[in-house]
Design a protein around this motif. Structure first.
Motif, PDB file in Angstrom:
ATOM      1  N   HIS A  40      36.392 -44.418   0.077  1.00 39.00           N
ATOM      2  CA  HIS A  40      36.165 -45.842  -0.182  1.00 39.00           C
ATOM      3  C   HIS A  40      35.140 -45.983  -1.310  1.00 39.00           C
ATOM      4  N   PRO A  41      35.582 -45.870  -2.553  1.00 40.91           N
ATOM      5  CA  PRO A  41      34.665 -45.900  -3.718  1.00 40.91           C
ATOM      6  C   PRO A  41      33.820 -47.167  -3.801  1.00 40.91           C
ATOM      7  N   SER A  42      34.351 -48.316  -3.388  1.00 42.25           N
ATOM      8  CA  SER A  42      33.575 -49.557  -3.459  1.00 42.25           C
ATOM      9  C   SER A  42      32.365 -49.508  -2.530  1.00 42.25           C
ATOM     10  N   VAL A  43      32.554 -48.926  -1.349  1.00 40.61           N
ATOM     11  CA  VAL A  43      31.439 -48.762  -0.408  1.00 40.61           C
ATOM     12  C   VAL A  43      30.425 -47.773  -0.973  1.00 40.61           C
ATOM     13  N   GLN A  96      25.164 -46.654  -3.302  1.00 38.41           N
ATOM     14  CA  GLN A  96      24.392 -46.075  -4.410  1.00 38.41           C
ATOM     15  C   GLN A  96      23.450 -47.100  -5.024  1.00 38.41           C
ATOM     16  N   THR A  97      23.935 -48.333  -5.173  1.00 38.29           N
ATOM     17  CA  THR A  97      23.102 -49.404  -5.732  1.00 38.29           C
ATOM     18  C   THR A  97      21.891 -49.662  -4.846  1.00 38.29           C
ATOM     19  N   TYR A 126      22.083 -51.194   4.413  1.00 34.08           N
ATOM     20  CA  TYR A 126      23.507 -50.901   4.206  1.00 34.08           C
ATOM     21  C   TYR A 126      23.813 -49.454   4.590  1.00 34.08           C
ATOM     22  N   LYS A 129      29.811 -47.165  -4.119  1.00 32.70           N
ATOM     23  CA  LYS A 129      29.072 -47.803  -5.206  1.00 32.70           C
ATOM     24  C   LYS A 129      28.008 -48.756  -4.672  1.00 32.70           C
ATOM     25  N   LYS A 130      28.352 -49.530  -3.647  1.00 34.35           N
ATOM     26  CA  LYS A 130      27.383 -50.466  -3.072  1.00 34.35           C
ATOM     27  C   LYS A 130      26.207 -49.718  -2.445  1.00 34.35           C
TER      28      LYS A 130
END
Length: 404
Positions: free
Chosen positions: A330-333, A338-339, A361, A335-336
Motif C-alpha cells: 500500500h504505497p499511499s499508506v 514516511q511524511t 499514524y 508515503k503518509k
C-alpha cells in the motif's frame, strides 16, 4: 502464510499420510463403536451449535491446511459460539467480541486454566506462568512477571537497549549496498533486545550464542507443533515412531543445560561487575530471598525465562515483518507514514521512544497490522474449570476454548 501456518500444514500432511494411521483409525473406530452403546447423553443441557463430526477424529478433518479460514467459514454457518470435537477434545470456538467478553471478563476465573500437553510440560518444566493451573503458585508467578519484570518502570528502564539496538539495525541497513533480508534482521533485533534484557548480553554472535538461537528456534517450533496424540490419545505412539518425542527431549535437555549455565554465571559474578539488573538477576534475588510466598526454585526461573522468549521474540519479529509487507503493498499508506516520521524526526539521525509517542499514524499502522495478521493464528486456548453457561449455552468442565 506465516511460519506457524506452514508448520500446521506440514504437521497435518504428516498426520494424513502416516503409514500406520489408517490401521490405527480402524481399530479406534471399532473401539468407539463398542463403547458408544454405554454412552448416555446429558438430559436437558443446551450445547452450542456443532457441525457434524466423524467417529474418533471428530471435526479434525474440517480444519484443513488453513484452519483459520475453515473456522471462519464454519462460524458463518453455526454462529459466534461453535462446539467442535477435535478428536476426544471438545473445543469451543469463539468468534465474536460479546462471547469473548463473557468468557474472559464475566467468567474469567472459570476459564483461567490453560490446556496442557506433554510437550509444554517437558519444555516449560510444568512450572511456567503461561500454562500453570490457576492457584496460589500461578498468582505469585503472575505477580512476579507483572510487578518485577513487565511493570512500566521496568520496561522504561530498558529503553536505552531498545533505542541502541534499533539504531544499529538502521545503520546496518544504510551501509548495505545490496538488498537486505528484513525478516532475518527483525528476528535478530528482537532476539538481541530480549537477550540483553534477560541475560545482560547478546547471544547473536559466538558459537554458544548461535547454538542458543538455534535451540530457541526449535523450541518455538516444537511449542507450535500440532501433535495428533493431544487429540486422539490412542495415537500418541506416533510421536515416538516419527522421532518427535526424541526431539522434544533433546531440546529440553540442551536448553536446561544452557539456562543452568547462565544462572550459575550470574550467581558467581559479583554485583559490582554487572552493568545493571536484568531479568535473571531479579528472579535470582526473589529466589534467594524467598520473598514470593511460594516455593520458587531454579526450574521456575528457567520456565519464566522461556516464557519471556516465547512471547517476545518470534511474535514481535512476525508483526514487524507483516507491517513492512503491508506498507509495500500500500504505497499511499507508506508515503503518509514516511511524511509523519520525517516531520517529527526532522534533522535528527536517530529515532527515540519519545519520538514514537508522537507518531499517531504509526500506531494506527501497527494496530491494523495486528488486526489483519495476529502473530498466532489460533489464540492461546483456555479451559473451563467447571460447568458454566455462556450466551445461553451449557459448556462442560474441561472444554477447551479458542478464539480466532
Amino acid at each position: 502464510m506465516s511460519k506457524f501456518q506452514l508448520l500446521i500444514q506440514q504437521q497435518m500432511n504428516e498426520i494424513i499420510f502416516h503409514p500406520y494411521l489408517v490401521q490405527s483409525l480402524v481399530s479406534l473406530f471399532l473401539f468407539w463403536f463398542i463403547t458408544k452403546w454405554f454412552f448416555k447423553p446429558a438430559g436437558n443441557k443446551k450445547s452450542p451449535p456443532s457441525p457434524p463430526k466423524l467417529p474418533i477424529v471428530g471435526n479434525l478433518h474440517q480444519l484443513g491446511s488453513l484452519p483459520h479460514r475453515n473456522l471462519q467459514a464454519l462460524a458463518k454457518k453455526h454462529g459466534p459460539l461453535m462446539l467442535l470435537h477435535l478428536g476426544t477434545k471438545p473445543t469451543l470456538v469463539v468468534s465474536s467480541a460479546d462471547a469473548a467478553r463473557e468468557i474472559m471478563k464475566t467468567h474469567d476465573l472459570i476459564f483461567a486454566d490453560r490446556p496442557q500437553s506433554s510437550v509444554t510440560r517437558r519444555l516449560l518444566y510444568d512450572k511456567d506462568v503461561s500454562v500453570s493451573p490457576y492457584g496460589e503458585y500461578w498468582r505469585q508467578l503472575k505477580s512476579i512477571c507483572v510487578l518485577q519484570l513487565l511493570s512500566n518502570k521496568r520496561v522504561q528502564s530498558f529503553h536505552s537497549i531498545r533505542e541502541e539496538e534499533t539504531t544499529l539495525l538502521v545503520k546496518k541497513i544504510r551501509k548495505s549496498s545490496f538488498p537486505v533480508n528484513l525478516s532475518e534482521m527483525f528476528a535478530e533485533l528482537t532476539n538481541d533486545v530480549v537477550c540483553i534484557s534477560t541475560f545482560g548480553r547478546k547471544f547473536s554472535e559466538g558459537e554458544n550464542g548461535k547454538k542458543f538461537l538455534s535451540l530457541l528456534t526449535e523450541f518455538l517450533e516444537l511449542l507450535g507443533t500440532i501433535s495428533i496424540g493431544n487429540f486422539i490419545p490412542g495415537l500418541s505412539w506416533i510421536n515416538r515412531v516419527n522421532g518427535f518425542d526424541a526431539r522434544v527431549d533433546e531440546v529440553s535437555k540442551e536448553l536446561d543445560e544452557f539456562l543452568e549455565g547462565v544462572i550459575r554465571e550470574s550467581t558467581e559474578t559479583p554485583k559490582e561487575d554487572k552493568t545493571g539488573a536484568n531479568f535473571v538477576d531479579i528472579l535470582l534475588e526473589i529466589y534467594q530471598s524467598n520473598s514470593s510466598g511460594v516455593p520458587i526454585d531454579r526450574d521456575s526461573i528457567k520456565a519464566i525465562i522461556l516464557d519471556v522468549f516465547a512471547a517476545g521474540t518470534d511474535t514481535t519479529s512476525t508483526v514487524l515483518e507483516w507491517a513492512m509487507t503491508e506498507l509495500l503493498r500500500h504505497p499511499s499508506v507508506m508515503k503518509k507514514l514516511q511524511t509523519e516520521v520525517r516531520e517529527i524526526v526532522k534533522d535528527k539521525q536517530d529515532i527515540t521512544e519519545s519520538d514514537l509517542e508522537k507518531m499517531h499514524y504509526l500506531k494506527a499502522v501497527i494496530k491494523e497490522t495486528l488486526r489483519f495478521h495476529t502473530p498466532i493464528p489460533l489464540l492461546v486456548p483456555r479451559k473451563a474449570r467447571k460447568d458454566v453457561k455462556i450466551m445461553g449455552y451449557d459448556v462442560s468442565a474441561g472444554t477447551t476454548v479458542r478464539g480466532y
